[in-house]
Design an enzyme around this catalytic site. Sequence first.
Site, PDB file in Angstrom:
ATOM      1  N   ASP A 166       5.023  -1.450  11.432  1.00  0.00           N
ATOM      2  CA  ASP A 166       3.444  -0.668  11.299  1.00  0.00           C
ATOM      3  C   ASP A 166       2.906  -0.687  12.897  1.00  0.00           C
ATOM      4  OD1 ASP A 166       4.526  -1.744   9.027  1.00  0.00           O
ATOM      5  OD2 ASP A 166       2.585  -2.662   8.410  1.00  0.00           O
ATOM      6  N   GLU A 295      11.003   1.876   0.497  1.00  0.00           N
ATOM      7  CA  GLU A 295      11.652   0.697   0.211  1.00  0.00           C
ATOM      8  C   GLU A 295      12.088   0.636  -1.395  1.00  0.00           C
ATOM      9  OE1 GLU A 295       9.093  -2.485   1.181  1.00  0.00           O
ATOM     10  OE2 GLU A 295       9.126  -1.785   3.513  1.00  0.00           O
TER      11      GLU A 295
END
Length: 617
Positions: A166, A295
């Site tokens: 991130d 994911e």
Amino acid sequence: PRYQRGDDSRVTLGYRAINSGMTLAVSMEHRLTGAEDYDQQTEIDGDYAKHVFRTHAQAGQTVSLTKLVSYHSSSQVPARELADRCHRTLDRARDEGIERQFREQSEWLESFWDRSDVEVGADDATQQAIRFNLFHLAQAAARAERNGIPAKGVTAAGYDGHYFWDTEIYVVPFFVYTSPHIARNALRFRYTMLPAARQRAAELAQRGALFPWRTINGEEASAYYAAGTAQYHIDADIAYAVSKYVKATGDEEFLAREGIDILVETARMWADLGFWRGDGPDKSFRIHGVTGPDEYTTVVNDNVYTNVMARYNLRAAVRGVENLERRWPEEHARMVARLGLEEHELEEWSSAADHMAVLWDETLGIHPQDALFDQRELWDLENTPAEKRPLLLHFHPLVIYRFQVLKQADVVMALFLQGNEFSDEEKRADFEYYDPITTGDSTLSAVVQSIIAAEVGYHELAYDYFLAGLFVDLANLHHNTSDGMHIASTGGVWAALVNGFAGMREYDGVVQFDPRLPVVWEHMTFKITVRHTRLRVTLRHDSIEFQVEEGGGVSLEVRGERVTVSGESPVTVPLDGQGPRIAGAPDPHAFHGTVRDDGTVMTASIPSMIDDEEIPT
């Protein structure tokens, strides 16, 4: 607990963390004014300190309590020494006066807003929400210094203070163009992790360095390898941020002494992880057994995002080494000796990048997310009950992995970060395919979908996604704001504004603009700093204006035309519209019934949902 001290005005506590050995001290001082008669009492032990004032106040009487608190932390200094530092800090603050503390804080914030604010011709609520998100970026990173920028900033204990990709992809770019010194601090923190990253690579039988997917001290803290450690793209994400920082700032000293080590060691990892398939002109470089940003699809072969970003990483390493040899020969020699770099490695990296496999499905006319993605069946998101979202809380991962369904943007993220590697037609085709099967179960997704929706023309959808990112915490859209702010999403809000609606990109060191201003906004104004020049950019429906606020000037491009901005006079470039305009959203049924090359038909469905009462006991 390592230290305790208290008296009538000040209390101090000191601690040592059991596992890391990190030390921390905190001291607080109180002053009560306006009370003619009062008593006070201090309580202190290993877990807490409390100072109580008691007074009989009269109606109309003003009683003021001034509270000063100082924190010091270290990885080596004893807690008692930190306590002394806390006392000296409080003494200085008391002597200087609280007004000076307010003034210095105010001046810092004014400087931040001068560099960072984004003004839009919209309603007050939207403007306020934009500034709310930008403020949290400042709060999360301003004092990170030699530490990282955690996923929740300093707002709550979610993710236990850990750092992810991130930071480099969503947060660092904001600081690269607004507060470069903060971006450098964040990247230097990654540099300090290199020894641990080398060790992690060795544990996984790889050369070079492999940065941890989730960490707080350089060691891998991910509990689930399939959706954690297997996201090797973290290496390329960090290398991407390093390269972007150097190009935007011209800080070649950082590259020469620290950044180059990151580029070389990550390139070594990719060269070792990948392998060659085929021979002659058809040979390709492949990367297997990895997980991309999505994911909901794990441990796959030739994930497009991973391969495209690895290609960028390899080329950035080659360019970095060659630039160092040309411009900083002494530092180049030190680097070669330090890392044991050999000439054939550069040739290997260049060849691997030039032959990197980037998959393409002729039947669907898209880049399949990985080698088997288009062989799975589609998840029917349109008819999935709202109470079964997010999917990961209601379906076992093995169920989700069998379908074409995304937690967050994956190929679409590649279209943003490596847009010059894809044609306009490919971008639109990929977006129209992946958008209907992207759940947005991750707060990282909406802002990226907004950016590409704006670029390819889905302007209404781009604005909707922008609002979803803008209010994700303010409106608690994911029902988890209590765990802390989503700092990556706040950085993504800036990206949606500047990269999405203003259409800013940087390719080969050149800043480019291709705007997509929302129909409902009259204008947008923001600042960017490029190589020590701060530009004020004002976007309207019929023009984009650049004005130098600090520095000597800069050259950039607007829709392919070179523009040089310098001096005090603004430069205005007329715009013929705001790009393509496509109403609505991509058709979620467009690929239902598609016949694959092997004759099978692509279908959409929802896994059977069995209620507890249906299970025999």
